[in-house]
Design an enzyme around this catalytic site. Sequence first.
Site, PDB file in Angstrom:
ATOM      1  N   THR A   9     114.977 -45.861   5.817  1.00 35.74           N
ATOM      2  CA  THR A   9     113.832 -46.471   5.138  1.00 35.74           C
ATOM      3  C   THR A   9     113.468 -45.611   3.928  1.00 35.74           C
ATOM      4  O   THR A   9     113.865 -44.452   3.850  1.00 35.74           O
ATOM      5  CB  THR A   9     112.608 -46.552   6.081  1.00 35.74           C
ATOM      6  OG1 THR A   9     111.551 -47.256   5.430  1.00 35.74           O
ATOM      7  CG2 THR A   9     112.090 -45.187   6.463  1.00 35.74           C
ATOM      8  N   ASN A  10     112.689 -46.181   3.017  1.00 28.24           N
ATOM      9  CA  ASN A  10     112.095 -45.397   1.942  1.00 28.24           C
ATOM     10  C   ASN A  10     110.577 -45.536   1.990  1.00 28.24           C
ATOM     11  O   ASN A  10     109.885 -45.129   1.072  1.00 28.24           O
ATOM     12  CB  ASN A  10     112.618 -45.852   0.563  1.00 28.24           C
ATOM     13  CG  ASN A  10     113.969 -45.224   0.259  1.00 28.24           C
ATOM     14  OD1 ASN A  10     114.217 -44.062   0.595  1.00 28.24           O
ATOM     15  ND2 ASN A  10     114.842 -45.996  -0.367  1.00 28.24           N
ATOM     16  N   LYS A  14     105.890 -44.616   6.808  1.00 29.95           N
ATOM     17  CA  LYS A  14     106.689 -44.521   8.045  1.00 29.95           C
ATOM     18  C   LYS A  14     107.349 -43.142   8.164  1.00 29.95           C
ATOM     19  O   LYS A  14     107.397 -42.562   9.241  1.00 29.95           O
ATOM     20  CB  LYS A  14     107.788 -45.590   8.042  1.00 29.95           C
ATOM     21  CG  LYS A  14     107.290 -47.014   8.197  1.00 29.95           C
ATOM     22  CD  LYS A  14     108.481 -47.945   8.299  1.00 29.95           C
ATOM     23  CE  LYS A  14     108.108 -49.399   8.283  1.00 29.95           C
ATOM     24  NZ  LYS A  14     109.300 -50.272   8.287  1.00 29.95           N
ATOM     25  N   ASP A  70     112.784 -52.363  12.771  1.00 36.14           N
ATOM     26  CA  ASP A  70     112.450 -53.689  12.245  1.00 36.14           C
ATOM     27  C   ASP A  70     111.279 -54.219  13.062  1.00 36.14           C
ATOM     28  O   ASP A  70     111.226 -54.017  14.277  1.00 36.14           O
ATOM     29  CB  ASP A  70     113.651 -54.637  12.330  1.00 36.14           C
ATOM     30  CG  ASP A  70     113.527 -55.771  11.322  1.00 36.14           C
ATOM     31  OD1 ASP A  70     112.945 -55.555  10.243  1.00 36.14           O
ATOM     32  OD2 ASP A  70     113.987 -56.886  11.605  1.00 36.14           O
ATOM     33  N   TYR A 152      99.971 -58.332   7.975  1.00 35.23           N
ATOM     34  CA  TYR A 152      99.091 -59.254   8.701  1.00 35.23           C
ATOM     35  C   TYR A 152      97.870 -58.554   9.323  1.00 35.23           C
ATOM     36  O   TYR A 152      97.158 -59.163  10.121  1.00 35.23           O
ATOM     37  CB  TYR A 152      99.890 -59.949   9.811  1.00 35.23           C
ATOM     38  CG  TYR A 152     101.022 -60.822   9.310  1.00 35.23           C
ATOM     39  CD1 TYR A 152     100.823 -62.181   9.050  1.00 35.23           C
ATOM     40  CD2 TYR A 152     102.296 -60.300   9.101  1.00 35.23           C
ATOM     41  CE1 TYR A 152     101.849 -62.986   8.596  1.00 35.23           C
ATOM     42  CE2 TYR A 152     103.346 -61.097   8.635  1.00 35.23           C
ATOM     43  CZ  TYR A 152     103.108 -62.437   8.389  1.00 35.23           C
ATOM     44  OH  TYR A 152     104.131 -63.233   7.935  1.00 35.23           O
ATOM     45  N   ASP A 153      97.634 -57.307   8.973  1.00 36.26           N
ATOM     46  CA  ASP A 153      96.537 -56.551   9.599  1.00 36.26           C
ATOM     47  C   ASP A 153      95.180 -57.256   9.548  1.00 36.26           C
ATOM     48  O   ASP A 153      94.427 -57.200  10.533  1.00 36.26           O
ATOM     49  CB  ASP A 153      96.416 -55.159   8.966  1.00 36.26           C
ATOM     50  CG  ASP A 153      97.452 -54.193   9.524  1.00 36.26           C
ATOM     51  OD1 ASP A 153      98.085 -54.527  10.548  1.00 36.26           O
ATOM     52  OD2 ASP A 153      97.630 -53.114   8.940  1.00 36.26           O
ATOM     53  N   LYS A 173      94.724 -47.571  14.515  1.00 36.46           N
ATOM     54  CA  LYS A 173      95.969 -48.348  14.511  1.00 36.46           C
ATOM     55  C   LYS A 173      97.167 -47.462  14.860  1.00 36.46           C
ATOM     56  O   LYS A 173      98.026 -47.849  15.651  1.00 36.46           O
ATOM     57  CB  LYS A 173      96.163 -48.995  13.131  1.00 36.46           C
ATOM     58  CG  LYS A 173      97.384 -49.890  13.089  1.00 36.46           C
ATOM     59  CD  LYS A 173      97.639 -50.467  11.716  1.00 36.46           C
ATOM     60  CE  LYS A 173      99.003 -51.106  11.681  1.00 36.46           C
ATOM     61  NZ  LYS A 173      99.432 -51.489  10.343  1.00 36.46           N
ATOM     62  N   HIS A 178     102.343 -51.151  17.615  1.00 32.99           N
ATOM     63  CA  HIS A 178     103.740 -51.430  17.953  1.00 32.99           C
ATOM     64  C   HIS A 178     104.657 -50.319  17.445  1.00 32.99           C
ATOM     65  O   HIS A 178     105.480 -49.790  18.182  1.00 32.99           O
ATOM     66  CB  HIS A 178     104.111 -52.774  17.315  1.00 32.99           C
ATOM     67  CG  HIS A 178     103.591 -52.927  15.904  1.00 32.99           C
ATOM     68  ND1 HIS A 178     102.245 -52.922  15.620  1.00 32.99           N
ATOM     69  CD2 HIS A 178     104.204 -53.032  14.710  1.00 32.99           C
ATOM     70  CE1 HIS A 178     102.058 -53.035  14.316  1.00 32.99           C
ATOM     71  NE2 HIS A 178     103.247 -53.089  13.733  1.00 32.99           N
ATOM     72  N   ARG A 179     104.484 -49.951  16.160  1.00 32.90           N
ATOM     73  CA  ARG A 179     105.389 -48.940  15.581  1.00 32.90           C
ATOM     74  C   ARG A 179     105.168 -47.583  16.253  1.00 32.90           C
ATOM     75  O   ARG A 179     106.124 -46.897  16.606  1.00 32.90           O
ATOM     76  CB  ARG A 179     105.155 -48.835  14.077  1.00 32.90           C
ATOM     77  CG  ARG A 179     106.302 -48.211  13.330  1.00 32.90           C
ATOM     78  CD  ARG A 179     106.217 -48.419  11.830  1.00 32.90           C
ATOM     79  NE  ARG A 179     104.930 -48.877  11.387  1.00 32.90           N
ATOM     80  CZ  ARG A 179     104.641 -50.144  11.096  1.00 32.90           C
ATOM     81  NH1 ARG A 179     105.574 -51.067  11.133  1.00 32.90           N
ATOM     82  NH2 ARG A 179     103.435 -50.498  10.729  1.00 32.90           N
TER      83      ARG A 179
END
Length: 195
Positions: A9-10, A14, A70, A152-153, A173, A178-179
Amino acid sequence: MNNQLVFATNNRHKLEEVSAMLANKHQILSLKDIQCNEDIPETGTTLEENALIKAQYVYQHYNMNCFADDTGLEVEALNGAPGVYSARYAGEGHDSVANMKKLLSELEGKENRKARFRTVIALIIDGKVYQFEGIVNGHITTSKHGTEGFGYDPVFVPEGYEQTFAELGNEIKNQISHRARAVKALVEFLNKQSY
Ligand code: IMP
């Protein structure tokens, strides 16, 4: 295995989140760090496939241990949509405002507003593939609330709360998302490895 691990990822947010969790044990490299400027095509039809495609791309082209993630928003009344297509639900262009507008209109008049965010992480170490998952259940509101976060937050309220992710803010959060849950599973696995 050496302690270098590529996160395919960039996305700076994250990278920071994961690097902090793996601080002492692993040096996390981004796609930019390994001079991979390719926009790896996400041609899979599931989150699992897309995560694996990205991880495999790095492993095959750079021969480095790596992982990729993903994420999708899965809405029960829409049979799991937008799911793997969450980023481009309203068309190419990754426009969150248009995506939320479409979602709210698809759910108009529907009583069942149950939804979940699901993150899948594919990890490849020395050619072996491992998979991790993180889920947060919740529901979709009837209008947007809050300004923090992304995607979608503003329309997603996690179970056990009355505010959207965009109202709750990143501190909460990042503890329940999820992440965060998928990354936690990955980190627990990596920390158990003996090498
Ligand atoms: P990605 O796989 O992390 O790039 O996520 C794909 C799409 O899912 C994003 O473009 C967003 O629309 C949505 N998404 C992923 N994670 C979140 C989140 O934490 N909050 C809101 N939307 C998200």
